[in-house]
Design a protein around this motif. Structure first.
Motif, PDB file in Angstrom:
ATOM      1  N   ILE A   1      -2.637 -13.614  14.565  1.00 31.77           N
ATOM      2  CA  ILE A   1      -2.761 -12.159  14.688  1.00 31.77           C
ATOM      3  C   ILE A   1      -2.201 -11.410  13.483  1.00 31.77           C
ATOM      4  N   GLY A   2      -1.701 -12.114  12.502  1.00 34.25           N
ATOM      5  CA  GLY A   2      -1.199 -11.429  11.304  1.00 34.25           C
ATOM      6  C   GLY A   2      -0.133 -12.235  10.589  1.00 34.25           C
ATOM      7  N   THR A   3       0.321 -11.703   9.470  1.00 38.45           N
ATOM      8  CA  THR A   3       1.359 -12.346   8.667  1.00 38.45           C
ATOM      9  C   THR A   3       2.430 -11.326   8.301  1.00 38.45           C
ATOM     10  N   ILE A   4       3.674 -11.684   8.535  1.00 39.51           N
ATOM     11  CA  ILE A   4       4.801 -10.835   8.150  1.00 39.51           C
ATOM     12  C   ILE A   4       5.101 -11.074   6.669  1.00 39.51           C
ATOM     13  N   THR A   5       5.014 -10.039   5.871  1.00 38.07           N
ATOM     14  CA  THR A   5       5.331 -10.153   4.449  1.00 38.07           C
ATOM     15  C   THR A   5       6.745  -9.634   4.183  1.00 38.07           C
ATOM     16  N   LEU A   6       7.296 -10.020   3.066  1.00 38.16           N
ATOM     17  CA  LEU A   6       8.642  -9.588   2.667  1.00 38.16           C
ATOM     18  C   LEU A   6       8.578  -8.861   1.335  1.00 38.16           C
ATOM     19  N   ALA A   7       9.587  -8.034   1.104  1.00 39.96           N
ATOM     20  CA  ALA A   7       9.716  -7.310  -0.164  1.00 39.96           C
ATOM     21  C   ALA A   7      10.973  -7.793  -0.878  1.00 39.96           C
ATOM     22  N   ASN A   8      10.872  -7.899  -2.182  1.00 35.73           N
ATOM     23  CA  ASN A   8      12.011  -8.308  -2.987  1.00 35.73           C
ATOM     24  C   ASN A   8      12.205  -7.299  -4.114  1.00 35.73           C
ATOM     25  N   PHE A   9      13.413  -7.252  -4.674  1.00 40.04           N
ATOM     26  CA  PHE A   9      13.716  -6.299  -5.734  1.00 40.04           C
ATOM     27  C   PHE A   9      14.463  -6.996  -6.861  1.00 40.04           C
ATOM     28  N   VAL A  10      14.215  -6.526  -8.073  1.00 35.55           N
ATOM     29  CA  VAL A  10      14.923  -7.069  -9.226  1.00 35.55           C
ATOM     30  C   VAL A  10      16.415  -6.803  -9.091  1.00 35.55           C
ATOM     31  N   ASN A  11      16.764  -5.611  -8.601  1.00 39.38           N
ATOM     32  CA  ASN A  11      18.170  -5.218  -8.445  1.00 39.38           C
ATOM     33  C   ASN A  11      18.395  -4.659  -7.048  1.00 39.38           C
ATOM     34  N   PRO A  12      18.594  -5.511  -6.032  1.00 39.33           N
ATOM     35  CA  PRO A  12      18.797  -5.020  -4.666  1.00 39.33           C
ATOM     36  C   PRO A  12      19.998  -4.084  -4.532  1.00 39.33           C
ATOM     37  N   ALA A  13      21.019  -4.275  -5.393  1.00 43.14           N
ATOM     38  CA  ALA A  13      22.207  -3.417  -5.326  1.00 43.14           C
ATOM     39  C   ALA A  13      21.866  -1.970  -5.653  1.00 43.14           C
TER      40      ALA A  13
ATOM     41  N   LEU B   1      19.372  -0.309  -4.348  1.00 44.66           N
ATOM     42  CA  LEU B   1      18.717   0.348  -3.216  1.00 44.66           C
ATOM     43  C   LEU B   1      19.591   1.462  -2.661  1.00 44.66           C
ATOM     44  N   GLN B   2      18.943   2.485  -2.126  1.00 46.52           N
ATOM     45  CA  GLN B   2      19.666   3.600  -1.512  1.00 46.52           C
ATOM     46  C   GLN B   2      19.887   3.314  -0.030  1.00 46.52           C
ATOM     47  N   ASN B   3      21.129   3.482   0.411  1.00 44.64           N
ATOM     48  CA  ASN B   3      21.442   3.296   1.827  1.00 44.64           C
ATOM     49  C   ASN B   3      20.963   4.505   2.623  1.00 44.64           C
ATOM     50  N   LEU B   4      20.152   4.254   3.653  1.00 49.17           N
ATOM     51  CA  LEU B   4      19.638   5.335   4.495  1.00 49.17           C
ATOM     52  C   LEU B   4      20.323   5.394   5.853  1.00 49.17           C
ATOM     53  N   GLY B   5      21.173   4.413   6.155  1.00 53.29           N
ATOM     54  CA  GLY B   5      21.686   4.303   7.508  1.00 53.29           C
ATOM     55  C   GLY B   5      20.634   3.642   8.389  1.00 53.29           C
ATOM     56  N   LYS B   6      20.975   3.377   9.639  1.00 50.93           N
ATOM     57  CA  LYS B   6      20.054   2.752  10.596  1.00 50.93           C
ATOM     58  C   LYS B   6      19.563   1.388  10.096  1.00 50.93           C
ATOM     59  N   ASN B   7      20.398   0.711   9.312  1.00 51.81           N
ATOM     60  CA  ASN B   7      20.070  -0.603   8.750  1.00 51.81           C
ATOM     61  C   ASN B   7      18.906  -0.555   7.771  1.00 51.81           C
ATOM     62  N   LEU B   8      18.651   0.591   7.169  1.00 51.50           N
ATOM     63  CA  LEU B   8      17.498   0.762   6.290  1.00 51.50           C
ATOM     64  C   LEU B   8      17.926   1.073   4.857  1.00 51.50           C
ATOM     65  N   TYR B   9      17.059   0.682   3.917  1.00 48.61           N
ATOM     66  CA  TYR B   9      17.235   0.981   2.504  1.00 48.61           C
ATOM     67  C   TYR B   9      15.947   1.590   1.958  1.00 48.61           C
ATOM     68  N   ALA B  10      16.090   2.345   0.873  1.00 44.70           N
ATOM     69  CA  ALA B  10      14.938   2.908   0.184  1.00 44.70           C
ATOM     70  C   ALA B  10      14.980   2.467  -1.268  1.00 44.70           C
ATOM     71  N   ALA B  11      13.805   2.255  -1.846  1.00 48.85           N
ATOM     72  CA  ALA B  11      13.718   1.872  -3.247  1.00 48.85           C
ATOM     73  C   ALA B  11      14.099   3.049  -4.131  1.00 48.85           C
ATOM     74  N   THR B  12      14.693   2.763  -5.284  1.00 49.35           N
ATOM     75  CA  THR B  12      15.082   3.777  -6.260  1.00 49.35           C
ATOM     76  C   THR B  12      14.682   3.268  -7.649  1.00 49.35           C
ATOM     77  N   PRO B  13      14.737   4.128  -8.664  1.00 48.70           N
ATOM     78  CA  PRO B  13      14.484   3.640 -10.026  1.00 48.70           C
ATOM     79  C   PRO B  13      15.435   2.518 -10.436  1.00 48.70           C
ATOM     80  N   ALA B  14      16.657   2.521  -9.874  1.00 48.76           N
ATOM     81  CA  ALA B  14      17.625   1.472 -10.219  1.00 48.76           C
ATOM     82  C   ALA B  14      17.258   0.130  -9.605  1.00 48.76           C
ATOM     83  N   SER B  15      16.676   0.152  -8.417  1.00 55.88           N
ATOM     84  CA  SER B  15      16.297  -1.103  -7.751  1.00 55.88           C
ATOM     85  C   SER B  15      15.014  -1.685  -8.320  1.00 55.88           C
ATOM     86  N   GLY B  16      14.155  -0.795  -8.848  1.00 54.65           N
ATOM     87  CA  GLY B  16      12.834  -1.238  -9.279  1.00 54.65           C
ATOM     88  C   GLY B  16      11.863  -1.186  -8.118  1.00 54.65           C
ATOM     89  N   ASP B  17      10.594  -1.353  -8.406  1.00 49.88           N
ATOM     90  CA  ASP B  17       9.577  -1.339  -7.354  1.00 49.88           C
ATOM     91  C   ASP B  17       9.658  -2.615  -6.528  1.00 49.88           C
TER      92      ASP B  17
END
Length: 261
Positions: free
Chosen positions: A168-180, A182-198
């Motif tokens: 029924i589908g495939t779960i994909t993952l995202a990776n970042f050159v610089n995970p550190a 990432l912007q902390n959003l709370g709720k166990n979530l992060y957002a990409a930033t220019p520092a993290s890379g795409d």
């Protein structure tokens, strides 16, 4: 003497921030997928009275010079994305990532957020969602008539329908050159930033991406004993800086009380 007062004050502010970060780590010791933070410090500009190597009046060269520091400041809080332990839950929709990578979820505004928390559920439409009700991206819809759901290490999701397996589908993952970065959003979530890379999207197990482990959750990577040691160290550093202020104040008072003989 005033330099000592200001330097000690910056030290107190720095250790107060350090304590805030340590306390937040400890408060999230049971948060699934939480990654501990660390404060990075740097010393401030120096007051240079004599430059090292400067030439003196008799033609000789100073071996060290004379420089006085002006304290410390925090330059950032860094997330440490080390692997947490696994906790077996037996829930078929609980998924842990073994290695690098993040799950992708769609926020209400349509933007993509990233998380290490793999505690998913089904909504009224059978779609996989996180604890906040945000859809897993790409969307996976679980049929109502399924009898067994299996998630492979490679992210492939299959169900049994009328005795037959159906993908029924495939779960994909995202990776970042610089995970550190990432912007902390709370709720166990992060957002990409220019520092993290795409985000670099791929299937689990491909390239640098980790694999999936069904029926498990990744626990926080916070080590309580280490945080308690860091807390004691921060408290002692704060106390020492207050002592520096008291000592500098005492010396200023003695100088103020001097009388001509």
């Amino acid at each position: 003497m005033m330099t000592a007062l200001y330097s000690a004050a910056t030290g107190m502010n720095a250790q107060q921030l350090n304590m805030d970060v340590i306390s937040n780590n400890l408060s999230n010791v049971d948060t699934s997928g939480y990654k501990k933070s660390r404060v990075d410090f740097e010393d401030l500009m120096y007051s240079t009275k004599q430059t090292p190597g400067a030439t003196t009046g008799d033609g000789s060269s100073l071996p060290t010079g004379l420089q006085v520091g002006n304290g410390v400041r925090a330059v950032g809080t860094k997330k440490l994305f080390t692997q947490g332990n696994f906790k077996n839950t037996g829930n078929e929709l609980d998924i842990a990532i073994e290695g690098r990578g993040f799950f992708q979820v769609l926020r209400p505004d349509g933007s993509v957020a990233y998380t290490r928390d793999g505690s998913f559920s089904r909504d009224a439409n059978g779609q996989l969602v996180n604890a906040e009700g945000f859809l897993l991206d790409p969307s996976i819809v679980v049929p109502a008539e399924y009898t067994n759901l299996s998630i492979g290490q490679d992210g492939v999701v299959t169900v049994d329908i009328n005795g037959q397996q159906q993908e029924i589908g495939t779960i994909t993952l995202a990776n970042f050159v610089n995970p550190a970065g990432l912007q902390n959003l709370g709720k166990n979530l992060y957002a990409a930033t220019p520092a993290s890379g795409d985000a670099i999207i791929g299937n689990p197990g491909e390239g640098a991406l980790g694999t999936l482990l069904q029926g498990n959750l990744e626990t926080s990577n916070v080590k309580v004993v280490n945080e308690m040691i860091d807390m004691i160290s921060a408290q002692r550093a704060y106390e020492v800086n207050t002592k520096s202020i008291q000592t500098a104040d005492s010396m200023l008072q003695m100088a103020n009380n001097l009388k001509r003989g």
